[in-house]
Design an enzyme around this catalytic site. Structure first.
Site, PDB file in Angstrom:
ATOM      1  N   LEU A 513     -28.574 -10.284 -19.680  1.00 59.38           N
ATOM      2  CA  LEU A 513     -28.838 -11.634 -20.176  1.00 59.38           C
ATOM      3  C   LEU A 513     -29.769 -12.393 -19.256  1.00 59.38           C
ATOM      4  O   LEU A 513     -30.487 -13.289 -19.675  1.00 59.38           O
ATOM      5  CB  LEU A 513     -27.525 -12.420 -20.314  1.00 59.38           C
ATOM      6  CG  LEU A 513     -26.574 -11.987 -21.421  1.00 59.38           C
ATOM      7  CD1 LEU A 513     -25.256 -12.719 -21.293  1.00 59.38           C
ATOM      8  CD2 LEU A 513     -27.191 -12.255 -22.783  1.00 59.38           C
ATOM      9  N   GLY A 514     -29.705 -12.076 -17.982  1.00 56.49           N
ATOM     10  CA  GLY A 514     -30.567 -12.790 -17.049  1.00 56.49           C
ATOM     11  C   GLY A 514     -30.234 -12.414 -15.626  1.00 56.49           C
ATOM     12  O   GLY A 514     -29.249 -11.713 -15.359  1.00 56.49           O
ATOM     13  N   GLY A 519     -26.888 -12.335  -8.733  1.00 57.44           N
ATOM     14  CA  GLY A 519     -26.841 -11.015  -9.341  1.00 57.44           C
ATOM     15  C   GLY A 519     -27.235 -11.064 -10.794  1.00 57.44           C
ATOM     16  O   GLY A 519     -27.673 -12.102 -11.303  1.00 57.44           O
ATOM     17  N   VAL A 521     -26.682 -10.759 -14.893  1.00 56.01           N
ATOM     18  CA  VAL A 521     -25.673 -11.151 -15.875  1.00 56.01           C
ATOM     19  C   VAL A 521     -25.838 -10.296 -17.130  1.00 56.01           C
ATOM     20  O   VAL A 521     -26.954 -10.101 -17.618  1.00 56.01           O
ATOM     21  CB  VAL A 521     -25.831 -12.641 -16.248  1.00 56.01           C
ATOM     22  CG1 VAL A 521     -24.676 -13.078 -17.123  1.00 56.01           C
ATOM     23  CG2 VAL A 521     -25.916 -13.498 -15.002  1.00 56.01           C
ATOM     24  N   LYS A 537     -21.025 -11.471 -14.847  1.00 52.27           N
ATOM     25  CA  LYS A 537     -21.938 -11.614 -13.718  1.00 52.27           C
ATOM     26  C   LYS A 537     -21.542 -10.646 -12.620  1.00 52.27           C
ATOM     27  O   LYS A 537     -20.443 -10.733 -12.076  1.00 52.27           O
ATOM     28  CB  LYS A 537     -21.891 -13.062 -13.219  1.00 52.27           C
ATOM     29  CG  LYS A 537     -22.761 -13.318 -12.026  1.00 52.27           C
ATOM     30  CD  LYS A 537     -22.936 -14.800 -11.760  1.00 52.27           C
ATOM     31  CE  LYS A 537     -23.743 -15.438 -12.862  1.00 52.27           C
ATOM     32  NZ  LYS A 537     -24.430 -16.656 -12.488  1.00 52.27           N
ATOM     33  N   ASP A 631     -27.347 -25.516  -6.336  1.00 51.98           N
ATOM     34  CA  ASP A 631     -28.439 -24.799  -6.983  1.00 51.98           C
ATOM     35  C   ASP A 631     -28.625 -25.281  -8.419  1.00 51.98           C
ATOM     36  O   ASP A 631     -28.672 -24.491  -9.351  1.00 51.98           O
ATOM     37  CB  ASP A 631     -28.168 -23.285  -6.931  1.00 51.98           C
ATOM     38  CG  ASP A 631     -29.460 -22.475  -7.092  1.00 51.98           C
ATOM     39  OD1 ASP A 631     -30.569 -23.066  -6.962  1.00 51.98           O
ATOM     40  OD2 ASP A 631     -29.366 -21.262  -7.363  1.00 51.98           O
TER      41      ASP A 631
END
Ligand SMILES: *[C@@H]1O[C@H](CO)[C@@H](O)[C@H](O)[C@H]1NC(C)=O
Ligand SMILES: *[C@@H]1O[C@H](CO)[C@@H](O)[C@H](O)[C@H]1NC(C)=O
Length: 789
Positions: A513-514, A519, A521, A537, A631
């Site tokens: 997914l990304g 890390g 996902v 994740k 973040d």
């Protein structure tokens, strides 16, 4: 000329004479009448303290008696069960029936009853009593013997007497509450069923029923301002406990208010402009704690009662509930959604739980679970299609169904309530007047904020930051942080998965997914109570000795629930493997949305920005352990099926910070979003996130990245460009191509100012997330964000 017409003429003549001569004539003659109209003709008591006539109520007319010399013309008595009549209605003093009220066509609406005899005189006394006498001065009828919701000095109430509350402050029809002087001598307050007039159990009792000799027999309001009950043996039980206020200088009244609170008031006779009715005493002291079965309690069904500053009930609908009758704030609330058991298997997808503190609806339980953990209680309500709310206290979980009754919010309740709400209820962000601000933001719209301070300077500093980020990463290890210690609680309800379960769920980590800071996902599917799509994740940056902290942080994250945060479903800790399982967000990241080829509408962006602000405010100020995200960027903001912003990766920063070699981690602040204090030896506070939020807000307004290629020239650095546009009054340049923004112009300007305040170099100038949401302060013009030129 016939007899009747000459009689009419005679009446008119008398009336004209009477009106022309004086309106303050208290010796009313037979045949006199008043007509409901706006020209304000009334009958007055000799002193002029009281008036009798038609008072305008919502463009209708209520035949009533009121204190006439005070500005709010407080009504103390009224007829026709409080039903106002239309203009042209008329009240007449007749010989055989006393006062008769008819509408403009002459249809009778009300008369002074009971009545027998022939009128010989009428007195409108200075006590406020309207008295009709027959021959030999026998009292045929008086207003004091037919009270409505108020008692006045010198007025008494005999056994069997009743006061009814009004429906609302301005609707005088009979409401839900009664003060009754029972035939046994007890004085009680109770709610009643409006339809049948059946009295519910009393919520206050003055017990004067001891025996036949000492039994109470009369409630008196003395001329000196004391309210008491007189017993048959002559002893007196005082209701007025405080020292009485002088009756020469003050007006008095005792009113059963529409909200069920009986209050004795006084008001200075000498009007000073700001004088108001002041309470001497009230009963009960806390009406919210009034428990009645059956009935809705002090407020309506599903409502929550808390006491306001004057100890009167403040009734509010919980979030996702709204007033049944918008004009009746103390009435019932209806859920904005219906929970059906047809779709119970996907309850967890459709509903969310909102955590309320110190709130309870006693006596609405249908199930009691104990012993049980708090998280299991929460979950049990979520998955149960009957459950509207679960209340947890001690180790007990009470499940409750609608309509909820006796709702109250009080510190002494000392428990949690898990209220089930429908995900993505569009009305949640448009609360009606009766909603509960504690449980939600007030206005979802213009209320971004704030504080004023002054600095000056310019924008090159932001460039310096960016260079510094690239070059001086090694400085990170010198910094300290002020993260607070993790909660020691390990009571969580997240599921612990084995790695093989997650391998299976993700089909061998097939669909990516990304890639986040920590890390990769992956998309997955797990089977719990129902099949749930998840985002798994895989944490690849965790250090060996972080094992214990991992568990601690998972516990903290698991206990952090908010509608604008991504929910943790479970985790895996096995050997080297560290995985976190989150709910899957169908609409991807904010980055994809605002930097994509199609610009989302201003409304959507506005909604998202506020969602992020709420989520952050929760992390910063409402969690048991304040969580600094560290973040915040569009890649970490996910969007659910309703385009609600959901912050992801919260709680992870701390995990990474545990290791000193921070350069090795994702937490180096992402280029463009990192606040200047990152490079100084100053502690990181929640204001660090505020800075990142400011950048993100400006990005969302402008739909562009905070840092663009150098070919953008002056516009390459977003914060600089926004500041330039703002300073030069060219905000329109920022949102040029938006058509739907024109009507929202004021809001855009506020958002821009808020964004600039957030990116102030000095953290103390940045507002807190809470200040932004509360909108308590006006948004003043921000100074230049960076003081160096
Ligand atoms: C009217 O009120 C006064 C007190 O203000 C009282 O003394 C008097 O008796 C009353 N008149 C009648 C007719 O009841
Ligand atoms: C007052 O409340 C009653 C009961 O709800 C309602 O029927 C009536 O229409 C209301 N009157 C006004 C003037 O709002």
């Amino acid at each position: 000329m016939s007899y009747s017409s000459s009689y009419m003429l005679y009446i008119i003549l008398i009336l004209l004479l009477y009106l022309g001569e004086s309106q303050r004539n208290s010796t009313l003659s037979l045949g006199s009448s008043l007509t409901a109209a706006d020209n304000d003709i009334s009958w007055y008591s000799p002193s002029g303290d009281f008036a009798f006539g038609f008072q305008n109520v919502n463009d209708q007319f209520l035949l009533s008696i009121w204190y006439d010399k005070i500005p709010d013309k407080t009504v103390v008595w009224f007829v026709n069960d409080g039903t106002a009549v239309s203009s042209g209605s008329k009240v007449q003093l007749t010989a055989d029936r006393g006062l008769v009220l008819g509408d403009f066509q002459g249809t009778e609406l009300w008369s002074s009853e009971p009545f027998s005899g022939t009128v010989s005189s009428v007195v409108f006394n200075d006590t406020g009593n309207f008295m009709i006498f027959g021959s030999n001065s026998t009292l045929l009828w008086d207003s004091f013997s037919n009270p409505t919701d108020t008692l006045l000095p010198t007025q008494t109430m005999e056994l069997g007497g009743t006061l009814f509350s009004r429906h609302t402050e301005t609707n005088f029809t009979k409401g839900r509450f009664q003060l009754r002087f029972l035939n046994n001598g007890n004085l009680v307050l109770n709610a009643r069923n409006i339809l049948t007039n059946n009295a519910y159990a009393s919520y206050y009792t003055k017990n004067t029923f001891d025996d036949a000799i000492s039994q109470g027999y009369q409630v008196r309001f003395t001329t000196t301002g004391y309210v008491n009950i007189v017993r048959r043996n002559g002893t007196i039980v005082e209701l007025t406990t405080n020292r009485a206020i002088s009756s020469t200088g003050y007006y008095h009244r005792v009113t059963l208010n529409f909200d069920g609170v009986l209050v004795q008031y006084y008001h200075p006779k000498a009007f000073t402009g700001t004088s108001v009715w002041t309470a001497v005493w009230q009963i009960p002291d806390n009406i919210c704690n009034n428990v009645e079965v059956p009935g809705s309690g002090a407020c309506g069904f599903n409502s929550v009662c808390s006491l306001d500053d004057s100890r009167r009930p403040d009734c509010r609908c919980p979030e996702s509930y709204s007033l049944l009758d918008p004009n009746d704030k103390h009435g019932s609330c209806k859920p904005n959604f219906t929970q059906s058991c047809d779709d119970y298997s996907c309850n967890e997808d459709l509903y969310d739980i909102l955590e309320l503190t110190d709130t309870d609806w006693p006596l609405s339980d249908y199930e009691e679970l104990k012993p049980i953990s708090v998280l299991e209680c929460r979950r049990q309500c979520l998955v149960d299609c009957f459950c509207a709310v679960a209340v947890y206290r001690g180790e007990t979980c009470w499940k409750k169904k609608v309509p909820l009754a006796n709702g109250r919010k009080d510190r002494s309740l000392n428990g949690k309530a898990f209220l089930k709400i429908r995900k993505g209820d569009p009305r949640r962000s448009n609360p009606s007047a009766g909603d509960i601000p504690n449980y939600q933001e007030k206005k979802d719209t213009s209320s971004l904020f704030l504080v004023g301070c002054v600095l000056l300077g310019s924008s090159v500093f932001v460039n310096l930051i960016l260079i510094a980020v690239a070059c001086f990463g090694f400085l990170y290890r010198k910094r300290t942080t002020n993260f607070q210690p993790a909660s020691s609680s390990v009571e969580t309800n997240v599921h612990r998965f084995t790695s093989s379960e997650l391998v299976e769920a993700t089909n061998g980590f097939e669909e990516e997914l990304g890639r986040g800071s920590f890390g990769i996902v992956y998309k997955g599917k797990i089977h719990m109570a129902s099949t749930v799509i998840v985002a798994v994740k895989k944490i690849d940056r965790l250090l060996q000795d972080g094992a214990k902290e991992f568990q601690t942080e998972v516990n903290v994250i698991a206990q952090t629930h908010h509608k604008n945060l991504v929910r943790l479903v479970g985790y895996c800790k096995e050997g080297e493997h560290r995985l976190l399982v989150y709910e899957y967000m169908v609409n991807g990241t904010l980055a994809e949305l605002i930097f994509g080829s199609v610009k989302p509408s201003w409304t959507v962006r506005n909604h998202i920005a506020l969602g992020i602000a709420k989520g952050l405010a929760y992390l910063h100020e409402e969690c048991s352990t304040s969580i600094i995200h560290c973040d915040i960027k569009p890649q970490n903001i996910l969007l659910d099926g309703y385009y609600n912003a959901r912050i992801s990766d919260f709680g992870l920063a701390k995990l990474m910070m545990l290791d000193q070699s921070r350069t090795n981690t994702g937490i180096k602040g992402t280029k463009g979003y990192v606040a200047p204090e990152w490079f100084r030896n100053t502690p990181i506070t929640v204001k660090f996130d505020v800075y990142s939020f400011g950048v993100l807000l400006l990005e969302t307004i402008c739909c562009r990245r905070s840092v663009e290629d150098p070919e953008f020239g002056d516009k390459a650095i977003l914060t600089d460009w926004v500041w330039d546009c703002f300073q030069e009054g060219r905000i329109v340049d920022l949102v040029k191509s938006d058509e739907d923004i024109l009507s929202e112009w004021g809001k855009v300007e506020i958002f821009v100012k808020v964004g600039l305040w957030c990116v102030e170099e000095d953290p103390s100038l940045r507002p807190t997330m809470r200040q932004m949401l509360e909108g308590v302060v006006n948004v003043s013009d921000p100074p230049c964000p960076s003081p160096f030129f």
